[in-house]
Motif scaffolding. Structure first.
Motif, PDB file in Angstrom:
ATOM      1  N   GLY A  21      -7.945   1.818  -1.551  1.00 52.83           N
ATOM      2  CA  GLY A  21      -7.650   0.806  -1.970  1.00 52.83           C
ATOM      3  C   GLY A  21      -6.606   0.544  -2.750  1.00 52.83           C
ATOM      4  N   TRP A  22      -5.453   1.437  -2.973  1.00 55.62           N
ATOM      5  CA  TRP A  22      -4.089   0.162  -2.948  1.00 55.62           C
ATOM      6  C   TRP A  22      -3.145   0.596  -1.319  1.00 55.62           C
ATOM      7  CZ3 TRP A  22      -2.675  -0.430  -7.829  1.00 55.62           C
ATOM      8  CH2 TRP A  22      -3.761  -0.582  -9.189  1.00 55.62           C
ATOM      9  N   SER A  23      -2.245  -0.644  -1.742  1.00 59.09           N
ATOM     10  CA  SER A  23      -0.745  -0.679  -0.027  1.00 59.09           C
ATOM     11  C   SER A  23      -0.072  -0.377  -0.801  1.00 59.09           C
ATOM     12  CB  SER A  23      -1.350  -2.123  -0.270  1.00 59.09           C
ATOM     13  OG  SER A  23      -2.672  -2.457   1.019  1.00 59.09           O
ATOM     14  N   LYS A  24       0.924   0.505   0.000  1.00 59.07           N
ATOM     15  CA  LYS A  24       2.740   1.088  -1.098  1.00 59.07           C
ATOM     16  C   LYS A  24       3.188  -0.855  -0.099  1.00 59.07           C
ATOM     17  CE  LYS A  24       6.297   3.951  -1.014  1.00 59.07           C
ATOM     18  NZ  LYS A  24       6.291   6.029  -0.989  1.00 59.07           N
ATOM     19  N   ILE A  25       3.269  -1.206  -0.665  1.00 61.50           N
ATOM     20  CA  ILE A  25       4.567  -2.034  -0.149  1.00 61.50           C
ATOM     21  C   ILE A  25       5.988  -2.689  -0.371  1.00 61.50           C
ATOM     22  CG2 ILE A  25       2.445  -3.896   0.163  1.00 61.50           C
ATOM     23  CD1 ILE A  25       3.652  -4.513  -3.015  1.00 61.50           C
ATOM     24  N   ARG A  26       6.365  -3.094   0.484  1.00 65.35           N
ATOM     25  CA  ARG A  26       7.820  -3.343   0.910  1.00 65.35           C
ATOM     26  C   ARG A  26       7.947  -5.240   0.844  1.00 65.35           C
ATOM     27  NH1 ARG A  26      11.477  -0.211   3.100  1.00 65.35           N
ATOM     28  NH2 ARG A  26       9.826   0.554   5.073  1.00 65.35           N
ATOM     29  N   ASP A  27       8.867  -5.951  -0.506  1.00 67.35           N
ATOM     30  CA  ASP A  27       9.241  -7.016  -0.318  1.00 67.35           C
ATOM     31  C   ASP A  27      10.693  -7.298   0.400  1.00 67.35           C
ATOM     32  OD1 ASP A  27      11.185  -6.581  -2.249  1.00 67.35           O
ATOM     33  OD2 ASP A  27       9.698  -6.933  -3.849  1.00 67.35           O
TER      34      ASP A  27
END
Length: 147
Positions: free
Chosen positions: A62-68
């Protein structure tokens, strides 16, 4: 054949159901809190505004590791992301053209940080975009992030 199936099953089991393909999404209708770990008990690092494009690196429980756009990594609840593709201007000053060419008439300009909806993916160094006010055109792919 059995060995190949066993190896595939072992790989799937080892990843624990994690998705590993990177893809772009955007923050949904409301701002999203970004964390330094995949839990609400983790340190809050940023509040991402509606429409902010992110690159999803990993999805887990239910979590996303993201890059901005600034290349920072953080975690966000996956439910707060939408498939709608947005890009953000990263150049200090971007010129939007009526066609994908440096010689095409100017359709407008945008400063760093302006969000656009991605109307068509990058092609020959240009992306077709649409602004919330209805205007649109082509921006150089190197002037935006999220495509």
């Amino acid at each position: 054949m059995r060995r190949a199936c066993a190896a595939l099953a072992l790989c799937v089991a080892a990843t624990g159901g994690l998705a590993h393909a990177a893809s772009y999404r955007s923050v949904g209708a409301e701002p999203a809190i970004l964390y330094n770990a995949p839990t609400e008990r983790a340190r809050k690092v940023f509040i991402a505004p509606q429409g902010m494009p992110v690159e999803v690196i990993l999805e887990q429980d239910g979590w996303s590791k993201i890059r901005d756009a600034s290349t920072d990594l953080s975690w966000v609840e996956s439910r707060l992301l939408v498939a709608r593709r947005m890009v953000v201007v990263t150049a200090d000053h971007a010129v939007m053209r009526m066609a994908p060419s440096d010689t095409a008439p100017v359709a407008g300009t945008a400063e760093k940080g302006v969000l656009f909806e991605l109307a068509a993916p990058a092609n020959a160094g240009w992306v077709k975009v649409r602004h919330a006010d209805g205007s649109g055109g082509y921006l150089k792919a190197g002037d935006v992030w999220g495509d």
